[in-house]
Design an enzyme around this catalytic site. Sequence first.
Site, PDB file in Angstrom:
ATOM      1  N   HIS A  41     -30.103 -54.172 -14.797  1.00  0.00           N
ATOM      2  CA  HIS A  41     -30.431 -54.447 -16.200  1.00  0.00           C
ATOM      3  C   HIS A  41     -29.528 -55.571 -16.681  1.00  0.00           C
ATOM      4  O   HIS A  41     -28.305 -55.508 -16.554  1.00  0.00           O
ATOM      5  CB  HIS A  41     -30.233 -53.190 -17.048  1.00  0.00           C
ATOM      6  CG  HIS A  41     -30.682 -53.351 -18.469  1.00  0.00           C
ATOM      7  ND1 HIS A  41     -32.007 -53.309 -18.839  1.00  0.00           N
ATOM      8  CD2 HIS A  41     -29.977 -53.564 -19.603  1.00  0.00           C
ATOM      9  CE1 HIS A  41     -32.108 -53.477 -20.147  1.00  0.00           C
ATOM     10  NE2 HIS A  41     -30.887 -53.647 -20.633  1.00  0.00           N
ATOM     11  N   ASP A  43     -28.457 -57.924 -19.731  1.00  0.00           N
ATOM     12  CA  ASP A  43     -28.427 -58.052 -21.191  1.00  0.00           C
ATOM     13  C   ASP A  43     -28.090 -59.485 -21.603  1.00  0.00           C
ATOM     14  O   ASP A  43     -27.006 -59.981 -21.316  1.00  0.00           O
ATOM     15  CB  ASP A  43     -27.388 -57.099 -21.785  1.00  0.00           C
ATOM     16  CG  ASP A  43     -27.845 -55.655 -21.744  1.00  0.00           C
ATOM     17  OD1 ASP A  43     -28.936 -55.360 -22.252  1.00  0.00           O
ATOM     18  OD2 ASP A  43     -27.110 -54.815 -21.201  1.00  0.00           O
ATOM     19  N   HIS A  75     -33.261 -58.134 -20.672  1.00  0.00           N
ATOM     20  CA  HIS A  75     -33.398 -57.693 -22.068  1.00  0.00           C
ATOM     21  C   HIS A  75     -32.853 -58.798 -22.967  1.00  0.00           C
ATOM     22  O   HIS A  75     -31.651 -59.043 -22.998  1.00  0.00           O
ATOM     23  CB  HIS A  75     -32.623 -56.375 -22.250  1.00  0.00           C
ATOM     24  CG  HIS A  75     -32.512 -55.920 -23.669  1.00  0.00           C
ATOM     25  ND1 HIS A  75     -31.602 -54.954 -24.068  1.00  0.00           N
ATOM     26  CD2 HIS A  75     -33.181 -56.272 -24.796  1.00  0.00           C
ATOM     27  CE1 HIS A  75     -31.717 -54.755 -25.355  1.00  0.00           C
ATOM     28  NE2 HIS A  75     -32.665 -55.539 -25.825  1.00  0.00           N
ATOM     29  N   PHE A 152     -23.074 -54.453 -27.857  1.00  0.00           N
ATOM     30  CA  PHE A 152     -21.835 -54.157 -27.146  1.00  0.00           C
ATOM     31  C   PHE A 152     -22.004 -52.933 -26.244  1.00  0.00           C
ATOM     32  O   PHE A 152     -22.759 -52.024 -26.576  1.00  0.00           O
ATOM     33  CB  PHE A 152     -20.691 -53.899 -28.136  1.00  0.00           C
ATOM     34  CG  PHE A 152     -20.340 -55.099 -28.973  1.00  0.00           C
ATOM     35  CD1 PHE A 152     -19.456 -56.054 -28.496  1.00  0.00           C
ATOM     36  CD2 PHE A 152     -20.919 -55.286 -30.218  1.00  0.00           C
ATOM     37  CE1 PHE A 152     -19.143 -57.177 -29.253  1.00  0.00           C
ATOM     38  CE2 PHE A 152     -20.619 -56.395 -30.983  1.00  0.00           C
ATOM     39  CZ  PHE A 152     -19.726 -57.354 -30.501  1.00  0.00           C
ATOM     40  N   ASP A 184     -31.863 -47.274 -23.605  1.00  0.00           N
ATOM     41  CA  ASP A 184     -30.658 -48.060 -23.357  1.00  0.00           C
ATOM     42  C   ASP A 184     -29.604 -47.724 -24.401  1.00  0.00           C
ATOM     43  O   ASP A 184     -29.824 -47.939 -25.585  1.00  0.00           O
ATOM     44  CB  ASP A 184     -31.017 -49.550 -23.422  1.00  0.00           C
ATOM     45  CG  ASP A 184     -29.835 -50.454 -23.110  1.00  0.00           C
ATOM     46  OD1 ASP A 184     -28.726 -49.954 -22.843  1.00  0.00           O
ATOM     47  OD2 ASP A 184     -30.032 -51.689 -23.127  1.00  0.00           O
ATOM     48  N   GLY A 186     -25.558 -45.486 -24.226  1.00  0.00           N
ATOM     49  CA  GLY A 186     -24.837 -44.213 -24.256  1.00  0.00           C
ATOM     50  C   GLY A 186     -25.388 -43.137 -23.355  1.00  0.00           C
ATOM     51  O   GLY A 186     -25.148 -41.946 -23.599  1.00  0.00           O
ATOM     52  N   SER A 207     -21.741 -48.192 -18.643  1.00  0.00           N
ATOM     53  CA  SER A 207     -20.413 -47.621 -18.438  1.00  0.00           C
ATOM     54  C   SER A 207     -20.487 -46.272 -17.736  1.00  0.00           C
ATOM     55  O   SER A 207     -19.540 -45.881 -17.043  1.00  0.00           O
ATOM     56  CB  SER A 207     -19.674 -47.478 -19.781  1.00  0.00           C
ATOM     57  OG  SER A 207     -20.393 -46.653 -20.680  1.00  0.00           O
TER      58      SER A 207
END
Length: 235
Positions: A41, A43, A75, A152, A184, A186, A207
């Site tokens: 992915h 960004d 994205h 972020f 997308d 969390g 993360s």
Amino acid sequence: MYNMHTMLNKPIIAASILSANFAKLGEESSSVISDGADWIHFDVMDNHYVPNLTFGPLICESLRNYGITAPIDVHLMTNNVDSLIPKFAKAGATYITFHPEASNHIDRSLSLIKDNGCKAGLVFNVTTPLDYATHVLDKLDMILLMSVNPGFPNQKFLSNVLPKIKEARQLIDNSNKNIRLQIDGGIKEDNIQTVYEHGIDTFVIGSGIFSSNNYKETIKSFQNKLSQIKYTAKG
């Protein structure tokens, strides 16, 4: 909870390199794919649509030249999407998604993605209505729902997106079209089952993977969580 007998696409894990070590993007991307992730992915932020600046087409092309053959899911968190679409298609993008608010003509932008040989999608922020998708479902290969405010990494999952997942899943099912439903922001081991149960089939994880010491074990753990929920997959 979503209807457990619904046919869903096979679950996909898309590793978000926004959380990777930027000094080693080729190595990190290669490692995460060999350790079990399905897609990369990618960004793209322009410091206008969102207050951050990240990757351009040259980085995407560099990953392809490095040897990344897995799908690259671009994205666009940018304005002026029409000027970027051909550049990312040429650089090796597989999917290109954009925010409807950032396009002057949504149908034209989706057609531009298709004309350049990529799969197309729309991205919806938590407060953006799904109405934008209603009249262009025939051009969509994916709907991406943001579960954080874009811009972020390392943000907390916003649970008020859950009703929107159900709404988007119903929209897709009613269309009888093969459109992936992606989330997308969390996504961690403690919530991936919940969003899957609501109808998500494509999971962007940043993360949640890259902050771990062992990508393979971490990805396997996510996959195990998904395998505990029994859908009949489309393929």
